[in-house]
Motif scaffolding. Sequence first.
Motif, mmCIF file in Angstrom:
data_model
loop_
_atom_site.group_PDB
_atom_site.id
_atom_site.type_symbol
_atom_site.label_atom_id
_atom_site.label_comp_id
_atom_site.label_asym_id
_atom_site.label_seq_id
_atom_site.Cartn_x
_atom_site.Cartn_y
_atom_site.Cartn_z
ATOM 1 N N GLN A 114 0.868 -1.138 0.081
ATOM 2 C CA GLN A 114 0.148 -0.029 -0.057
ATOM 3 C C GLN A 114 1.117 1.207 0.012
ATOM 4 O O GLN A 114 1.933 1.206 0.619
ATOM 5 N N PRO A 115 0.464 2.443 -0.490
ATOM 6 C CA PRO A 115 1.108 3.628 -0.507
ATOM 7 C C PRO A 115 1.280 4.062 0.881
ATOM 8 O O PRO A 115 0.298 3.848 1.741
ATOM 9 N N VAL A 116 2.348 4.756 1.321
ATOM 10 C CA VAL A 116 2.553 5.107 2.548
ATOM 11 C C VAL A 116 2.101 6.694 2.540
ATOM 12 O O VAL A 116 2.755 7.377 1.830
ATOM 13 N N GLY A 117 0.907 7.156 3.157
ATOM 14 C CA GLY A 117 0.275 8.433 2.936
ATOM 15 C C GLY A 117 -0.081 8.629 1.308
ATOM 16 O O GLY A 117 -0.401 7.886 0.707
ATOM 17 N N ASP A 118 0.498 10.009 0.927
ATOM 18 C CA ASP A 118 0.233 10.155 -0.355
ATOM 19 C C ASP A 118 1.734 10.165 -1.254
ATOM 20 O O ASP A 118 1.927 10.896 -2.317
ATOM 21 N N SER A 119 2.783 9.392 -0.580
ATOM 22 C CA SER A 119 4.158 9.302 -1.263
ATOM 23 C C SER A 119 4.156 8.143 -2.132
ATOM 24 O O SER A 119 3.211 7.361 -2.174
ATOM 25 N N SER A 120 5.322 8.153 -2.822
ATOM 26 C CA SER A 120 5.603 6.632 -3.566
ATOM 27 C C SER A 120 6.020 5.502 -2.784
ATOM 28 O O SER A 120 6.399 4.644 -3.577
ATOM 29 N N ARG A 121 6.229 5.758 -1.672
ATOM 30 C CA ARG A 121 6.772 4.489 -0.755
ATOM 31 C C ARG A 121 5.808 3.523 -0.581
ATOM 32 O O ARG A 121 4.405 4.060 -0.548
ATOM 33 N N LEU A 122 6.001 2.400 -0.490
ATOM 34 C CA LEU A 122 5.213 1.176 -0.304
ATOM 35 C C LEU A 122 5.292 0.706 1.097
ATOM 36 O O LEU A 122 6.445 0.459 1.566
ATOM 37 N N SER A 123 4.217 -0.055 1.573
ATOM 38 C CA SER A 123 4.369 -0.760 2.946
ATOM 39 C C SER A 123 2.997 -1.533 3.003
ATOM 40 O O SER A 123 2.492 -1.793 2.125
ATOM 41 N N THR A 124 3.136 -2.457 3.981
ATOM 42 C CA THR A 124 1.925 -3.406 4.028
ATOM 43 C C THR A 124 1.671 -3.614 5.560
ATOM 44 O O THR A 124 2.752 -3.368 6.639
ATOM 45 N N PRO A 125 0.461 -3.878 5.749
ATOM 46 C CA PRO A 125 0.264 -4.047 7.529
ATOM 47 C C PRO A 125 1.080 -5.150 7.943
ATOM 48 O O PRO A 125 1.522 -6.052 7.415
ATOM 49 N N GLY A 126 1.303 -5.046 9.531
ATOM 50 C CA GLY A 126 1.974 -6.172 9.972
ATOM 51 C C GLY A 126 3.447 -5.392 10.113
ATOM 52 O O GLY A 126 4.302 -6.115 10.792
ATOM 53 N N ILE A 127 3.823 -4.293 9.664
ATOM 54 C CA ILE A 127 5.365 -3.837 9.675
ATOM 55 C C ILE A 127 4.941 -2.561 10.838
ATOM 56 O O ILE A 127 3.964 -1.962 10.570
ATOM 57 N N PHE A 128 6.178 -2.420 11.662
ATOM 58 C CA PHE A 128 6.072 -1.301 12.668
ATOM 59 C C PHE A 128 5.782 0.110 11.870
ATOM 60 O O PHE A 128 6.564 0.210 10.781
ATOM 61 N N SER A 129 5.003 1.103 12.193
ATOM 62 C CA SER A 129 4.542 2.126 11.352
ATOM 63 C C SER A 129 4.233 2.033 9.949
ATOM 64 O O SER A 129 4.964 2.661 9.082
ATOM 65 N N TRP A 130 3.563 1.099 9.543
ATOM 66 C CA TRP A 130 3.376 0.606 8.185
ATOM 67 C C TRP A 130 3.004 1.824 7.374
ATOM 68 O O TRP A 130 3.332 1.890 6.048
ATOM 69 N N ASP A 131 2.005 2.810 7.933
ATOM 70 C CA ASP A 131 1.426 3.531 7.176
ATOM 71 C C ASP A 131 1.688 5.015 7.262
ATOM 72 O O ASP A 131 1.041 5.931 6.818
ATOM 73 N N ARG A 132 3.080 5.300 8.011
ATOM 74 C CA ARG A 132 3.510 6.624 8.008
ATOM 75 C C ARG A 132 4.894 6.431 8.375
ATOM 76 O O ARG A 132 5.443 5.413 8.812
ATOM 77 N N ILE A 133 5.603 7.610 8.062
ATOM 78 C CA ILE A 133 7.103 7.672 8.501
ATOM 79 C C ILE A 133 7.070 7.929 10.231
ATOM 80 O O ILE A 133 6.654 8.999 10.685
ATOM 81 N N ASP A 134 7.391 7.176 11.003
ATOM 82 C CA ASP A 134 7.420 7.235 12.562
ATOM 83 C C ASP A 134 8.483 8.505 12.845
ATOM 84 O O ASP A 134 9.272 8.755 12.336
ATOM 85 N N GLU A 135 7.886 8.916 13.685
ATOM 86 C CA GLU A 135 8.681 10.327 14.340
ATOM 87 C C GLU A 135 10.255 9.951 14.918
ATOM 88 O O GLU A 135 10.960 10.866 14.425
ATOM 89 N N GLY A 136 10.480 9.001 15.114
ATOM 90 C CA GLY A 136 11.754 8.670 15.491
ATOM 91 C C GLY A 136 12.698 8.462 14.491
ATOM 92 O O GLY A 136 13.734 9.137 14.362
#
Length: 320
Positions: free
Chosen positions: A146-168
């Motif tokens: 899945q896209p991370v927010g409105d970016s070109s990066r991709l991620s998937t559920p089950g990963i830490f902070s899968w749908d956003r760039i975490d603050e740390g």
Amino acid sequence: MSQATRALAHAFETGALAQKRAFFLRAEDPPFADIECEQSFRPAFLRLKRATPRIEGGSWPLGLVLLTKHKEENFANIARGWSLLDPDGTLVCAGANDDGAASLEKHAARAFGLAGTLSKFHSRVFWLTKSDKEPPAYWRGLAGLQPVGDSSRLSTPGIFSWDRIDEGSALLARHLPDDLSGHVADFGCGWGYLAREILARSPGIQRIDLIDAEHLALDAARANIKDQRATFHWLDLATEATPATYDAIICNPPFHIGRAATPALGQRVIEAAARALKPRGRFYMVANRGLPYEPLLKQHFASFETLADNNKFRVTHAVR
């Protein structure tokens, strides 16, 4: 064995469910023989006698899904489990009450209708009979990248902070230098955000090893990083050796197990970094500022300094 897996085993032991050839997503100890186990988290995978990180296809009369605390991952696994069933097959889901299993049961009841339920060991077990109904489109979509927010990066559920760039990680990225060179590693790479950042800004990097204990994370990282300098490694850094020694390591170490924060996991990753660095190698880490990592850094590194501290996270640079 978790309480949810105990409840799942109880359902078969008491005859509420019949044993058949089956698959088991997010598997722990299987409740009976003739089960193909899927487990993408390396430490749990290594504890299983027979497992694969991903079941790609097939058709089964029975499927088991161990629910996690991540709602979107559960939706994805139920949808994928449904697709792996024979017609009239049974999909059995088990999860802890504290992780929202009762809520998932209600979602599944609305989507498919329930064939049966059981409550035991502070957990819920519910099962569905395969019909011509389809999982909701949203659930099916979550089974892929899945896209991370409105970016070109991709991620998937089950990963830490899968749908956003975490603050740390964002804080660490802002304080990473642009002169990293030689052979570099990203410990606990997730979906590849930090590795992608340093590859873009440090042309002196000759190779980078992306290492994570979660196979889903590496699948996403491969999709996000097409750079030929990158290689990907499915490893438990707490127990398995790294593939090389490094000139620099970047890291947002894990510090959660279950629902409680613990420094133990992060400590083991820091120790692994110290072992894997070449003499004078550099280590860049971000962690929750309240975690007691300073004595460990003093023990394993020649020097260290704080690069940033925002009262929530602390970025540290250490030299081996």
